[in-house]
Design an enzyme around this catalytic site. Sequence first.
Site: not given
Ligand SMILES: *Cc1c(COP(=O)(O)O)cnc(C)c1O
Length: 380
Positions: A182
Amino acid sequence: MPLIPYGRHQIDRSDIDAVVDVLQSDWLTTGAKIGEFEAALARYTGASQAVAVSSGTAALHCAAYSVGIEPGDEVIVPAITFAATANCVIALGGKPVIVDVEPDTLLIDMGSVETHITSRTRAIIAVDYAGQPCDYTALRALADKHNISLISDACHALGARFEEKSVGQLADATVFSFHPVKHITTGEGGAIVTDDPELASRMRRFRNHGIDADLHQRSNAGTWFYEVVDLGFNYRLTDFQCALGLSQLEKIEQWISRRRNIARQYDRAFGTIDAIQPLAVKKDGRHVYHLYVVQVNRSGSLKSRAELFSALRDKGIGVNVHYIPLNLHPYYQNHLGARNGQCPVAETAYENILSLPIFPAMSDADVDYIVETIAQLMNR
Ligand SMILES: *Cc1c(COP(=O)(O)O)cnc(C)c1O
């Protein structure tokens, strides 16, 4: 050949120093860094409150709990998203109602949202897919009309804007993830931002076993007393992760600029390759390109998405597919009665989409190599 990944984190000396400082202090968790990180997130997103938690998934669980999702409640979610968007509803006994997306952006389709609202609907979770905000004016109007909550799963969209507002100011609660792919990372981590102090305090309790925070502070002042006043779990983020997040957040604007610059290079190149169609970008906003997604148009002798996927992997280009529509997964089919054909636009798009590498440390030479490789494969 080393694979150019579709996304990659970036860690520098200042990040490492920030983490090491905390590791050498007395507070590995529940210290001062969490408040500093939350204040920085609130400042950056323009929301009044931020609550840092142990993952984006935990953040979704907190948000869904705090708006009051209960057994039997329906929550509308788009088909094109990660499983966690729906699972937070199921964890609370609710039912995710999976709806279709728009063909050109793959963002939640407003017509489908409206037709799926029932007397049991309690919330909408919109997903700012790829880093592009949904139409929050329309979502807000619909949520207000039906008196339901609006949650934004902005795990792709830290730093994005819709019209003049930043993501974080557009929904009742907005969720971010700090997983390494991210925009910024804390290893694992997440946060929720909101302008509602009541929601924020409910989320703070939920991340800490439902323990009343004020009483807990009094207990620090010398008594053994604490009270569990609500449901909760341990969803806390450590202080060394918060220190990493603070250090990463300082760099986000330059990283977003670089992502947008890479996207412009791709856009220009694919303007001359008919078989490759980037997703549409809306005018009134700021897309922060967590993903750069193209649709591969199958026609004549051109390669299919599957052939292009393997050919690019063979050439060291780590393409990926985001996402398999939720309604096609066995769990939602068995548990919710989801079925093939339920979201035709998402299912057709799924056959054709490809996420190309995009991350701040990617070089222009990498971009050129990817573009030239795709051009050669598609024109042959
Ligand atoms: C990455 C992601 C999540 C979950 O996040 P984590 O930190 O991996 O638990 C939820 N929704 C979307 C759209 C994501 O891209």
